[in-house]
Scaffold this motif. Structure first.
Motif, PDB file in Angstrom:
ATOM      1  N   UNK A 112      35.241  31.749  33.809  1.00 36.90           N
ATOM      2  CA  UNK A 112      36.230  32.716  33.355  1.00 36.90           C
ATOM      3  C   UNK A 112      37.608  32.414  33.935  1.00 36.90           C
ATOM      4  N   UNK A 113      37.652  31.907  35.165  1.00 39.25           N
ATOM      5  CA  UNK A 113      38.948  31.574  35.771  1.00 39.25           C
ATOM      6  C   UNK A 113      39.655  30.486  34.972  1.00 39.25           C
ATOM      7  N   UNK A 114      38.887  29.449  34.565  1.00 37.61           N
ATOM      8  CA  UNK A 114      39.473  28.364  33.772  1.00 37.61           C
ATOM      9  C   UNK A 114      39.910  28.872  32.405  1.00 37.61           C
ATOM     10  N   UNK A 115      39.093  29.737  31.806  1.00 40.76           N
ATOM     11  CA  UNK A 115      39.454  30.295  30.499  1.00 40.76           C
ATOM     12  C   UNK A 115      40.721  31.129  30.605  1.00 40.76           C
ATOM     13  N   UNK A 116      40.831  31.892  31.696  1.00 42.63           N
ATOM     14  CA  UNK A 116      42.026  32.715  31.900  1.00 42.63           C
ATOM     15  C   UNK A 116      43.264  31.829  32.045  1.00 42.63           C
ATOM     16  N   UNK A 117      43.107  30.702  32.751  1.00 44.86           N
ATOM     17  CA  UNK A 117      44.228  29.787  32.908  1.00 44.86           C
ATOM     18  C   UNK A 117      44.723  29.255  31.579  1.00 44.86           C
ATOM     19  N   UNK A 118      43.803  28.945  30.680  1.00 47.92           N
ATOM     20  CA  UNK A 118      44.211  28.481  29.353  1.00 47.92           C
ATOM     21  C   UNK A 118      44.910  29.581  28.573  1.00 47.92           C
ATOM     22  N   UNK A 119      44.434  30.808  28.709  1.00 50.00           N
ATOM     23  CA  UNK A 119      45.091  31.912  27.998  1.00 50.00           C
ATOM     24  C   UNK A 119      46.495  32.148  28.538  1.00 50.00           C
ATOM     25  N   UNK A 120      46.688  31.992  29.849  1.00 50.56           N
ATOM     26  CA  UNK A 120      48.037  32.096  30.405  1.00 50.56           C
ATOM     27  C   UNK A 120      48.933  31.017  29.797  1.00 50.56           C
ATOM     28  N   UNK A 121      48.384  29.797  29.734  1.00 49.05           N
ATOM     29  CA  UNK A 121      49.168  28.685  29.189  1.00 49.05           C
ATOM     30  C   UNK A 121      49.541  28.959  27.735  1.00 49.05           C
ATOM     31  N   UNK A 122      48.611  29.488  26.962  1.00 46.94           N
ATOM     32  CA  UNK A 122      48.910  29.810  25.564  1.00 46.94           C
ATOM     33  C   UNK A 122      50.068  30.793  25.467  1.00 46.94           C
ATOM     34  N   UNK A 123      50.034  31.849  26.253  1.00 45.07           N
ATOM     35  CA  UNK A 123      51.109  32.831  26.212  1.00 45.07           C
ATOM     36  C   UNK A 123      52.447  32.244  26.612  1.00 45.07           C
ATOM     37  N   UNK A 124      52.439  31.391  27.627  1.00 43.71           N
ATOM     38  CA  UNK A 124      53.692  30.787  28.092  1.00 43.71           C
ATOM     39  C   UNK A 124      54.249  29.805  27.069  1.00 43.71           C
ATOM     40  N   UNK A 125      53.386  29.024  26.438  1.00 47.63           N
ATOM     41  CA  UNK A 125      53.869  28.066  25.437  1.00 47.63           C
ATOM     42  C   UNK A 125      54.402  28.787  24.210  1.00 47.63           C
ATOM     43  N   UNK A 126      53.818  29.905  23.870  1.00 46.12           N
ATOM     44  CA  UNK A 126      54.357  30.684  22.755  1.00 46.12           C
ATOM     45  C   UNK A 126      55.733  31.240  23.125  1.00 46.12           C
ATOM     46  N   UNK A 127      55.860  31.733  24.364  1.00 42.38           N
ATOM     47  CA  UNK A 127      57.152  32.248  24.807  1.00 42.38           C
ATOM     48  C   UNK A 127      58.198  31.139  24.876  1.00 42.38           C
ATOM     49  N   UNK A 128      57.768  29.926  25.203  1.00 48.34           N
ATOM     50  CA  UNK A 128      58.701  28.803  25.354  1.00 48.34           C
ATOM     51  C   UNK A 128      59.314  28.361  24.039  1.00 48.34           C
ATOM     52  N   UNK A 129      58.719  28.725  22.917  1.00 45.76           N
ATOM     53  CA  UNK A 129      59.247  28.313  21.623  1.00 45.76           C
ATOM     54  C   UNK A 129      60.680  28.798  21.423  1.00 45.76           C
TER      55      UNK A 129
END
Length: 227
Positions: A112-129
């Motif tokens: 779950x920790x690794x999955x959470x890390x990917x979800x954080x990355x998804x949110x940040x990459x969307x914000x970075x657009x």
């Protein structure tokens, strides 16, 4: 006579002060990621992040230069673990296979920790657009990871392979591997694909790696007696 670069020394254990510093940085990074995901970078201030993280504003600026820079530990964490796993590759292992295994393992999101890390990355990459400064942090993290990966690959290469960590083959391989993960994460981030399975980062990264390294000559790995 060429000399083979020594394998990177294992990192020394962190002191209590260093562990506390790293924990504070990660708390701030998570607070920034939460706010960027909720509000977007434009509507988030450094004061907001400090308040969410429960630290003083001066503490925030002790660790980070800007609000966008605050998420760098989250974006870099996966790459740090991936390189550490690759560096521990057994002598004689095919470098191409070792790269694929380490990339797949780092993006598998088995816990779950690794999955959470990917979800954080998804949110940040969307914000970075829509935020050039946040994109710049993402590109900087990838560039730093590529440079460190070259050193790991040079240490894993056989003694008769190019000894210089800047050799063309190693540079190409490090660039291809880093780009494969970056492109996979960016592609996945704009979709609703799951963190595991078809369309997930691990699958996309392996596809990208195989395409990007199709014309790269992979240096042979060091044997058990050559390290």
């Amino acid at each position: 006579m060429s000399t083979k670069p020594r394998p990177p020394r294992p990192p020394r254990p962190l002191t209590l002060t260093e562990r506390r510093k790293a924990a504070t940085q990660l708390d701030i990074a998570r607070a920034a990621a939460e706010l960027f995901t909720e509000r977007g970078p434009d509507d988030t201030t450094a004061e907001d992040i400090a308040q969410r993280a429960g630290v003083a504003l001066r503490t925030f600026y002790r660790y980070f230069r800007s609000k966008q820079d605050a998420v760098a530990p989250l974006l870099a964490g996966g790459a740090d673990r991936w390189r550490a796993e690759l560096a521990a590759t057994e002598p004689g292992t095919d470098l191409s296979a070792a790269l694929e295994r380490s990339i797949a393992g780092s993006l598998a999101a088995e816990g779950e920790e690794a999955a959470e890390g990917l979800r954080w990355t998804r949110g940040l990459l969307r914000a970075a657009q829509d935020d050039p400064a946040l994109r710049a942090v993402w590109y900087r993290v990838n560039h730093e990871s590529e440079e460190q990966l070259r050193e790991v690959l040079a240490a894993l290469a056989a003694p008769d392979a190019p000894a210089d960590a800047g050799a063309l083959e190693l540079r190409l391989l490090a660039a291809a591997a880093t780009a494969a993960i970056r492109i996979a994460l960016e592609t996945w981030a704009v979709t609703d694909a799951p963190v595991r399975g078809e369309g997930a980062p691990a699958e996309l990264a392996l596809r990208c790696l195989r395409e990007l390294t199709g014309g790269v000559r992979i240096p042979p790995a060091a044997s058990a007696g050559g390290r």
